[in-house]
Design an enzyme around this catalytic site. Sequence first.
Site, PDB file in Angstrom:
ATOM      1  N   TYR A 227      26.783   3.723 -20.252  1.00 46.88           N
ATOM      2  CA  TYR A 227      25.718   3.295 -19.343  1.00 46.88           C
ATOM      3  C   TYR A 227      24.618   4.341 -19.250  1.00 46.88           C
ATOM      4  O   TYR A 227      24.883   5.531 -19.101  1.00 46.88           O
ATOM      5  CB  TYR A 227      26.274   3.058 -17.935  1.00 46.88           C
ATOM      6  CG  TYR A 227      26.982   1.736 -17.772  1.00 46.88           C
ATOM      7  CD1 TYR A 227      26.312   0.528 -17.992  1.00 46.88           C
ATOM      8  CD2 TYR A 227      28.315   1.697 -17.376  1.00 46.88           C
ATOM      9  CE1 TYR A 227      26.965  -0.691 -17.829  1.00 46.88           C
ATOM     10  CE2 TYR A 227      28.977   0.491 -17.195  1.00 46.88           C
ATOM     11  CZ  TYR A 227      28.297  -0.706 -17.425  1.00 46.88           C
ATOM     12  OH  TYR A 227      28.933  -1.891 -17.264  1.00 46.88           O
TER      13      TYR A 227
ATOM     14  N   LYS B 200      51.629   9.813   5.502  1.00 50.03           N
ATOM     15  CA  LYS B 200      50.522   8.887   5.792  1.00 50.03           C
ATOM     16  C   LYS B 200      49.746   8.569   4.502  1.00 50.03           C
ATOM     17  O   LYS B 200      49.902   9.270   3.494  1.00 50.03           O
ATOM     18  CB  LYS B 200      49.599   9.507   6.840  1.00 50.03           C
ATOM     19  CG  LYS B 200      48.874  10.764   6.377  1.00 50.03           C
ATOM     20  CD  LYS B 200      48.165  11.454   7.540  1.00 50.03           C
ATOM     21  CE  LYS B 200      47.481  12.721   7.069  1.00 50.03           C
ATOM     22  NZ  LYS B 200      47.040  13.562   8.202  1.00 50.03           N
TER      23      LYS B 200
ATOM     24  N   ARG C 282      38.836  15.798  18.398  1.00 48.17           N
ATOM     25  CA  ARG C 282      39.010  14.592  17.599  1.00 48.17           C
ATOM     26  C   ARG C 282      39.957  13.670  18.356  1.00 48.17           C
ATOM     27  O   ARG C 282      39.555  12.659  18.884  1.00 48.17           O
ATOM     28  CB  ARG C 282      39.560  14.988  16.215  1.00 48.17           C
ATOM     29  CG  ARG C 282      39.556  13.867  15.215  1.00 48.17           C
ATOM     30  CD  ARG C 282      40.013  14.307  13.836  1.00 48.17           C
ATOM     31  NE  ARG C 282      41.411  14.718  13.777  1.00 48.17           N
ATOM     32  CZ  ARG C 282      42.092  14.902  12.644  1.00 48.17           C
ATOM     33  NH1 ARG C 282      41.505  14.714  11.488  1.00 48.17           N
ATOM     34  NH2 ARG C 282      43.351  15.274  12.668  1.00 48.17           N
TER      35      ARG C 282
ATOM     36  N   MET D 201      33.564   1.382 -14.516  1.00 43.20           N
ATOM     37  CA  MET D 201      34.556   0.884 -13.566  1.00 43.20           C
ATOM     38  C   MET D 201      35.963   0.919 -14.173  1.00 43.20           C
ATOM     39  O   MET D 201      36.920   1.313 -13.515  1.00 43.20           O
ATOM     40  CB  MET D 201      34.197  -0.549 -13.149  1.00 43.20           C
ATOM     41  CG  MET D 201      35.095  -1.108 -12.061  1.00 43.20           C
ATOM     42  SD  MET D 201      34.713  -2.816 -11.650  1.00 43.20           S
ATOM     43  CE  MET D 201      33.129  -2.668 -10.857  1.00 43.20           C
TER      44      MET D 201
HETATM   45  C1  LIG Z   1      47.564  14.905   8.032  1.00 38.00           C
HETATM   46  C2  LIG Z   1      48.149  15.676   9.142  1.00 38.00           C
HETATM   47  C3  LIG Z   1      48.998  16.774   8.904  1.00 38.00           C
HETATM   48  C4  LIG Z   1      49.272  17.295   7.502  1.00 38.00           C
HETATM   49  O1  LIG Z   1      48.215  18.111   7.060  1.00 38.00           O
HETATM   50  P1  LIG Z   1      48.259  18.818   5.612  1.00 38.00           P
HETATM   51  O2  LIG Z   1      47.028  19.625   5.584  1.00 38.00           O
HETATM   52  O3  LIG Z   1      48.277  17.726   4.601  1.00 38.00           O
HETATM   53  O4  LIG Z   1      49.514  19.618   5.565  1.00 38.00           O
HETATM   54  C5  LIG Z   1      49.585  17.390   9.996  1.00 38.00           C
HETATM   55  N1  LIG Z   1      49.348  16.956  11.258  1.00 38.00           N
HETATM   56  C6  LIG Z   1      48.532  15.927  11.529  1.00 38.00           C
HETATM   57  C7  LIG Z   1      48.309  15.517  12.934  1.00 38.00           C
HETATM   58  C8  LIG Z   1      47.905  15.256  10.488  1.00 38.00           C
HETATM   59  O5  LIG Z   1      47.084  14.236  10.761  1.00 38.00           O
END
Ligand SMILES: *Cc1c(COP(=O)(O)O)cnc(C)c1O
Length: 389
Positions: free
Chosen positions: A281, A41, A139, A329
């Site tokens: 800055y 992701k 969540r 920046m």
């Molecule tokens: C992001 C995520 C993971 C991975 O977590 P890490 O701490 O990066 O290993 C596993 N399961 C779900 C549902 C996630 O959203």
Amino acid sequence: MPPYPITRAEISRSRLVGNFSRLRALAQRLSSGCDLLAVVKADAYGHGVAHCAPWLAEAGAQWLGVTSVAEGVRVRRLCPEARILVMSVLMPEDAAALLEARLTPTVWTLEHLEALARPAASESGSIPIHLELDTGMSRQGVNVDELAPILDRLRAIPALRLEGVFTHFASPEMLEVEQNARQMARFQQGVERIAAAGFHPRWVHAGNSSTLLAQRGTEALAALAKQVGATVMLRPGIALYGYALPFTPLLGMPIELEPVLAWKTAIASLRTVQAGTKIGYGGAFVASSTMRLALLPVGYADGLNRKLSNLGHVLIGGEIAPIVGRISMDLTIVDVSHVAGVATGEEVILLGEQNGQRITADDHARWAETISYEILCALGVRVPRVAAD
Ligand SMILES: *Cc1c(COP(=O)(O)O)cnc(C)c1O
């Protein structure tokens, strides 16, 4: 072709594949037959999914995890064969695109089932879905006590097939907190209710990098999977990229992980300033003596956290070069007074190794008061991700 930007992130294929292979071997050691879902992701935690997803698939990752349907569609184009789990929110308007790209949705509400029911009915064969249980993180996921209406509705939609049941732990890196045991017990209860309702999921999954590296809870997951005739799966993300949260209490790492990303730039120009000169800055740094300063073509727009101003450092010629003044920046100034023979064009390491010195995303995280995950994900879009060995 536009000129090649000098500030770039090198993404190491051999390190990513090495981390994945060692994590897979560790998972096998903890529980034979344990599968892994490789989390890609957020553009593979900032590393560039276009490189990482195909490399992981070629290394044998059967499952890839993404957040949204949009991310999943992108990964599908890169990896035609992999199973892809969309782990977060399914918006009803995305259901058709999800099915078209053969993505596997996470569901936990009646709305999710309704969004999928109609498009799934016009598909040939049944559509596999994964059900998330909320076991204490509040969540995502259905509360274990509110499963009945979801299961009743699911039974009435033959086009949907419950292939996986999973949960997510709130504090897997905190080994002794009671919440882990409570969440595991809650997960067990939910999975047993699902089995008693006549569903036979092929996978039961939970746990992230910390669960795997801490080697805690994996036996309980494996036993639960066995009890209901399923296979256990863990979902590492950050560890694939060579990082982990520190465990409490501190445990040794069971395997070696190597950072996959090296962030590099080069010296754009040099100047000498006299004592009393204000730098950058707000004049937030004042030269205490005659100083030699190097200008770097990288700033917070590239993801160099502004909290590193007057605090962090880079590597030049194998030496530590402190950041002086505020990060702008697009530009950063470092002190190279003590570095012999510096020249314009010389390589600068923001993250990575040089002559035995190393700067990690954990260092940046300490300076910026955050976690390595955020440092890596914040790497800017204008920094090209370049494939490296
Ligand atoms: C992001 C995520 C993971 C991975 O977590 P890490 O701490 O990066 O290993 C596993 N399961 C779900 C549902 C996630 O959203």
